[in-house]
Design an enzyme around this catalytic site. Sequence first.
Site, short mmCIF file in Angstrom:
data_model
loop_
_atom_site.label_atom_id
_atom_site.label_comp_id
_atom_site.label_asym_id
_atom_site.label_seq_id
_atom_site.Cartn_x
_atom_site.Cartn_y
_atom_site.Cartn_z
N ASN A 90 0.90 -1.03 -0.03
CA ASN A 90 -0.11 -0.01 0.05
C ASN A 90 0.97 1.16 -0.18
OD1 ASN A 90 -2.02 2.05 0.48
ND2 ASN A 90 -2.76 0.87 2.23
N LYS A 118 3.07 0.85 3.32
CA LYS A 118 2.61 -0.37 4.34
C LYS A 118 2.50 -1.80 3.61
CE LYS A 118 -0.34 2.89 6.35
NZ LYS A 118 -1.99 3.38 6.70
N ARG A 152 -2.44 -1.75 -3.49
CA ARG A 152 -3.48 -1.03 -3.36
C ARG A 152 -3.65 0.28 -4.64
NH1 ARG A 152 -5.15 3.37 1.21
NH2 ARG A 152 -6.97 3.84 0.33
N HIS A 179 -12.04 3.88 -0.75
CA HIS A 179 -11.81 2.94 0.53
C HIS A 179 -12.51 1.70 0.40
CE1 HIS A 179 -11.44 7.17 2.78
NE2 HIS A 179 -10.26 6.53 2.80
N HIS A 218 -15.81 4.88 7.53
CA HIS A 218 -14.05 4.69 7.65
C HIS A 218 -13.60 6.10 7.95
CE1 HIS A 218 -10.26 3.33 5.70
NE2 HIS A 218 -9.97 4.54 5.60
N LEU A 219 -13.17 6.27 9.06
CA LEU A 219 -12.59 7.67 9.65
C LEU A 219 -11.18 7.62 9.88
CD1 LEU A 219 -15.63 8.41 11.99
CD2 LEU A 219 -15.37 8.73 9.59
N ARG A 258 -8.52 17.66 3.65
CA ARG A 258 -9.70 17.68 2.47
C ARG A 258 -10.72 18.35 2.89
NH1 ARG A 258 -8.91 11.90 0.11
NH2 ARG A 258 -7.22 11.55 1.67
N GLY A 311 -8.15 4.84 11.54
CA GLY A 311 -7.54 5.39 12.69
C GLY A 311 -8.55 6.36 13.58
N GLY A 365 -12.09 6.29 13.48
CA GLY A 365 -13.23 5.38 13.94
C GLY A 365 -12.88 4.24 14.86
N GLU A 366 -11.67 3.68 14.80
CA GLU A 366 -11.14 2.70 15.61
C GLU A 366 -10.75 3.15 17.18
OE1 GLU A 366 -8.25 0.25 13.56
OE2 GLU A 366 -9.41 0.30 11.96
N GLU A 392 -6.89 -3.69 4.99
CA GLU A 392 -6.85 -3.67 3.53
C GLU A 392 -5.86 -4.54 3.06
OE1 GLU A 392 -6.39 0.43 4.26
OE2 GLU A 392 -7.94 1.21 3.14
P1 ADP Z 1 -4.85 6.96 6.87
O1 ADP Z 1 -5.99 7.45 6.17
O2 ADP Z 1 -3.51 7.74 6.51
O3 ADP Z 1 -4.72 5.50 6.90
P2 ADP Z 1 -5.40 6.38 9.57
O4 ADP Z 1 -6.56 5.46 9.35
O5 ADP Z 1 -4.17 5.70 10.10
O6 ADP Z 1 -5.22 6.99 8.40
O7 ADP Z 1 -6.02 7.58 10.70
C1 ADP Z 1 -5.42 8.65 10.82
C2 ADP Z 1 -5.99 9.61 11.92
O8 ADP Z 1 -6.53 8.73 13.21
C3 ADP Z 1 -5.32 10.65 12.27
O9 ADP Z 1 -6.09 11.89 12.35
C4 ADP Z 1 -5.02 10.30 13.93
O10 ADP Z 1 -4.74 11.31 14.63
C5 ADP Z 1 -6.26 9.49 14.20
N1 ADP Z 1 -6.39 8.62 15.38
C6 ADP Z 1 -5.31 7.59 15.68
N2 ADP Z 1 -5.29 7.51 17.08
C7 ADP Z 1 -6.31 8.19 17.57
C8 ADP Z 1 -6.66 8.43 18.81
N3 ADP Z 1 -6.37 7.38 19.86
N4 ADP Z 1 -7.51 9.44 19.08
C9 ADP Z 1 -7.87 10.34 18.12
N5 ADP Z 1 -7.66 10.18 16.99
C10 ADP Z 1 -6.89 9.15 16.53
#
Ligand code: ADP
Length: 395
Positions: free
Chosen positions: A9, A16, A92, A180, A207-208, A240, A327, A329-330, A378
């Site tokens: 990716n 990754k 990807r 996504h 997907h956040l 964005r 990131g 969302g989880e 992914e």
């Molecule tokens: P990408 O789209 O680059 O793969 P990710 O899915 O890794 O991104 O998400 C990155 C986002 O997740 C960043 O805004 C990061 O600050 C946020 N994030 C990761 N862990 C936490 C957390 N514990 N609390 C709040 N936001 C988080």
Amino acid sequence: MSTAILALNAGSSSLKVALCCGQTGATLLTAKITGIGRAPRFSAKGKDGAPLPPGPLTTLATDTTHEDTLGLLMGWIDTQLGHRTLAAVGHRVVHGGAHHTKPTLITPPVLAELRALIPLAPLHQPHNLAAIDTLAKHHPDLPQVACFDTSFHRSQPRLQQIFALPRALTERGILRYGFHGLSYDYIASALPAHLGARADGRVIVAHLGNGASLCAMKNRQSVATTMGFTALDGLVMGRRCGTLDPGVLLYLMQHDGMDAAQIETLLYRQSGLLGVSDLSNNMRDLQAANTPEAQEAIGLFATRAASQIASLLPAIGGLDALVFTAGIGENSAPIRALICDQLHWLGVTLDAQANAANSPRIHAADSPIDVLVLPTDEESVIIAATRALTAAKLD
Ligand code: ADP
């Protein structure tokens, strides 16, 4: 002969990978290099989750190019193969256009088609294709597979895929593609284990991450999504803007004399959480900062997410489950709570403790709508597709 398959990716500042057994698909290791061009950082884990030594990747320099970084990573992977031979690489690829409804083996004509899509995903597609080029140069006989973020959405009804533009533009491919898709594909496959028969009901996946979007599913297929022709539309993202009145662009062109390049920079790099907070594109930073601007950025992110979740409901006729992934969302209980509070009228009710613990099930016992937190994967979708398309080479 034992074989291995690599999922790659390649993003704008990160690489990754996941290396898996060709015969069984079992993960052998995962690794990532983040901060390419700024402050490169390597980390890797073996199949038992234990960290792996970086070897020559300890000395990544700030000015190491993407191509050299990938070369070094491939050299490190060679040292991890042991008795295995690398049999194929799956990538990807963000944009597959209107016709790639599933993963495909990469050939020169396919590559030419994907290059033509670069203007539709200028932030991602060039990096995805550069990784394919680099591998073709150094390993010309290695089969490469492209797995598209757009494919999962090709099941959508036509009315979800077209804009209200003149037909000639629609026929030229100016459509709502959605992105996504590899993440949504993975979540769709994980739903039955968590929802049983409800997995085939009305589900919205949020997907956040840095990029953010929503996908409304029925029968675990995409029915509607918030990203459109490019990955700019829909939710507020790290940098964005998400949905924007196109009149703003006309105004900036006509009154501020902005050209296309300036508008591209504005929309892809200076807006979203970064633009509103005037501080950071990173949600973690914003949660830690106590400025009114950071709070406003968080508020806008959550409000737009809630209203766009609601806007997808007619497409699937209601809601049985809401799933948070990626990131934010989880990992961010406060953001999930802010979004779900605005959907309480719909019946969405959280269990505060389960939410704070990032548990897989975070809804209250009496919530008619299940709310889940599921990690996305992914790379596992890429590995499965690559194994299927290169099966003859794996034994
Ligand atoms: P990408 O789209 O680059 O793969 P990710 O899915 O890794 O991104 O998400 C990155 C986002 O997740 C960043 O805004 C990061 O600050 C946020 N994030 C990761 N862990 C936490 C957390 N514990 N609390 C709040 N936001 C988080």
